[in-house]
Design a protein around this motif. Structure first.
Motif, mmCIF file in Angstrom:
data_model
loop_
_atom_site.group_PDB
_atom_site.id
_atom_site.type_symbol
_atom_site.label_atom_id
_atom_site.label_comp_id
_atom_site.label_asym_id
_atom_site.label_seq_id
_atom_site.Cartn_x
_atom_site.Cartn_y
_atom_site.Cartn_z
ATOM 1 N N VAL A 1 17.700 24.586 -31.073
ATOM 2 C CA VAL A 1 18.541 23.602 -31.745
ATOM 3 C C VAL A 1 19.979 23.872 -31.297
ATOM 4 O O VAL A 1 20.444 25.008 -31.366
ATOM 5 N N TYR A 2 20.634 22.832 -30.827
ATOM 6 C CA TYR A 2 21.997 22.962 -30.321
ATOM 7 C C TYR A 2 22.977 22.399 -31.347
ATOM 8 O O TYR A 2 22.771 21.299 -31.884
ATOM 9 N N TYR A 3 24.030 23.163 -31.587
ATOM 10 C CA TYR A 3 25.047 22.801 -32.561
ATOM 11 C C TYR A 3 26.419 22.791 -31.897
ATOM 12 O O TYR A 3 26.689 23.588 -30.992
ATOM 13 N N CYS A 4 27.300 21.944 -32.393
ATOM 14 C CA CYS A 4 28.704 22.065 -32.038
ATOM 15 C C CYS A 4 29.475 22.489 -33.286
ATOM 16 O O CYS A 4 29.044 22.247 -34.416
ATOM 17 N N VAL B 1 32.917 15.521 -27.702
ATOM 18 C CA VAL B 1 32.758 16.620 -26.744
ATOM 19 C C VAL B 1 31.328 16.562 -26.216
ATOM 20 O O VAL B 1 30.391 16.341 -26.991
ATOM 21 N N TYR B 2 31.191 16.746 -24.927
ATOM 22 C CA TYR B 2 29.884 16.632 -24.285
ATOM 23 C C TYR B 2 29.424 17.980 -23.728
ATOM 24 O O TYR B 2 30.238 18.830 -23.365
ATOM 25 N N LEU B 3 28.113 18.134 -23.648
ATOM 26 C CA LEU B 3 27.522 19.277 -22.956
ATOM 27 C C LEU B 3 26.469 18.723 -22.009
ATOM 28 O O LEU B 3 25.421 18.251 -22.442
ATOM 29 N N GLU B 4 26.804 18.748 -20.723
ATOM 30 C CA GLU B 4 25.869 18.321 -19.692
ATOM 31 C C GLU B 4 25.003 19.511 -19.318
ATOM 32 O O GLU B 4 25.527 20.576 -18.974
ATOM 33 N N MET B 5 23.702 19.326 -19.374
ATOM 34 C CA MET B 5 22.769 20.413 -19.101
ATOM 35 C C MET B 5 21.852 20.005 -17.957
ATOM 36 O O MET B 5 21.186 18.956 -18.034
ATOM 37 N N GLU B 6 21.823 20.825 -16.925
ATOM 38 C CA GLU B 6 20.975 20.548 -15.769
ATOM 39 C C GLU B 6 20.076 21.752 -15.499
ATOM 40 O O GLU B 6 20.299 22.839 -16.031
ATOM 41 N N SER B 7 19.088 21.521 -14.653
ATOM 42 C CA SER B 7 18.135 22.587 -14.288
ATOM 43 C C SER B 7 17.634 23.316 -15.525
ATOM 44 O O SER B 7 17.617 24.550 -15.574
ATOM 45 N N GLU C 1 25.993 15.860 -33.789
ATOM 46 C CA GLU C 1 25.422 16.042 -32.467
ATOM 47 C C GLU C 1 24.337 14.999 -32.202
ATOM 48 O O GLU C 1 23.664 14.541 -33.130
ATOM 49 N N SER C 2 24.180 14.660 -30.944
ATOM 50 C CA SER C 2 23.104 13.756 -30.524
ATOM 51 C C SER C 2 22.773 14.022 -29.068
ATOM 52 O O SER C 2 23.504 14.752 -28.388
ATOM 53 N N GLY C 3 21.670 13.436 -28.619
ATOM 54 C CA GLY C 3 21.307 13.543 -27.211
ATOM 55 C C GLY C 3 20.189 14.509 -26.913
ATOM 56 O O GLY C 3 19.749 14.617 -25.766
ATOM 57 N N GLY C 4 19.710 15.218 -27.913
ATOM 58 C CA GLY C 4 18.611 16.133 -27.677
ATOM 59 C C GLY C 4 17.309 15.390 -27.434
ATOM 60 O O GLY C 4 17.232 14.166 -27.577
ATOM 61 N N GLY C 5 16.288 16.146 -27.062
ATOM 62 C CA GLY C 5 14.995 15.538 -26.823
ATOM 63 C C GLY C 5 14.073 16.469 -26.073
ATOM 64 O O GLY C 5 14.367 17.656 -25.920
ATOM 65 N N LEU C 6 12.966 15.906 -25.610
ATOM 66 C CA LEU C 6 11.970 16.652 -24.833
ATOM 67 C C LEU C 6 12.198 16.365 -23.350
ATOM 68 O O LEU C 6 12.279 15.191 -22.950
ATOM 69 N N LEU D 1 24.273 16.268 -24.162
ATOM 70 C CA LEU D 1 24.483 16.310 -25.598
ATOM 71 C C LEU D 1 25.893 15.811 -25.919
ATOM 72 O O LEU D 1 26.826 16.029 -25.147
ATOM 73 N N SER D 2 26.012 15.165 -27.056
ATOM 74 C CA SER D 2 27.314 14.685 -27.524
ATOM 75 C C SER D 2 27.612 15.281 -28.882
ATOM 76 O O SER D 2 26.714 15.465 -29.704
ATOM 77 N N CYS D 3 28.882 15.545 -29.110
ATOM 78 C CA CYS D 3 29.365 16.029 -30.402
ATOM 79 C C CYS D 3 30.486 15.074 -30.810
ATOM 80 O O CYS D 3 31.599 15.153 -30.282
ATOM 81 N N ALA D 4 30.155 14.157 -31.718
ATOM 82 C CA ALA D 4 31.108 13.131 -32.120
ATOM 83 C C ALA D 4 31.805 13.523 -33.412
ATOM 84 O O ALA D 4 31.144 13.911 -34.381
ATOM 85 N N ALA D 5 33.109 13.409 -33.410
ATOM 86 C CA ALA D 5 33.905 13.770 -34.584
ATOM 87 C C ALA D 5 34.333 12.528 -35.343
ATOM 88 O O ALA D 5 34.621 11.484 -34.763
#
Length: 127
Positions: free
Chosen positions: A93-96, A79-85, A6-11, A20-24
């Motif tokens: 902590v986000y996991y795939c 696989v992506y997770l677009e998060m808004e608002s 996983e990547s793309g997290g932050g403040l 967020l991205s989940c690269a296989a």
């Protein structure tokens, strides 16, 4: 063996967005249905979203419906997770993970219905 990263997290400030991205890698032929999960401090890990092997089906937890969107790009094995608002309560902590439930079209899987996991990426929503 299949590996997920996983990547793309932050403040981010409340109301902000993240992707967020989940690269296989490895045995990507085993990249079947994928779920996103999160675990906040002091809380149990919970399912957030899932997407079927073909990408035809997806589902979301009630707490994120209308704010989060899941997608997959099989050419990139990602696989992506677009998060808004985003809200402070999205902090976790986000996991795939590989979704073994075979019921993503009806409900987000529980953590027990999964296979291989990534290491997680921290998302912090705060002003």
């Amino acid at each position: 063996q299949l590996q997920l990263v996983e990547s793309g997290g932050g403040l981010v400030q409340p109301g902000g967005s993240l992707r967020l991205s989940c690269a296989a890698s490895g045995f990507t032929s085993e990249l079947n249905a994928i779920g996103w999960f999160r675990q906040a401090p002091g809380k149990e890990r919970e399912g957030v979203s899932c997407i079927s092997r073909s990408g035809t089906w997806s589902n979301y937890a009630d707490s994120v419906k209308g704010r989060f969107w899941i997608s997959r790009d099989d050419a990139k094995n990602t696989v992506y997770l677009e998060m808004e608002s985003l809200k402070p309560e999205d902090t976790a902590v986000y996991y795939c993970a590989v979704d073994l439930s075979q019921r993503c079209s009806r409900v987000v899987p529980t953590p027990a219905e999964t296979g291989i996991w990534g290491q997680g990426t921290q998302v912090t929503v705060s002003s």
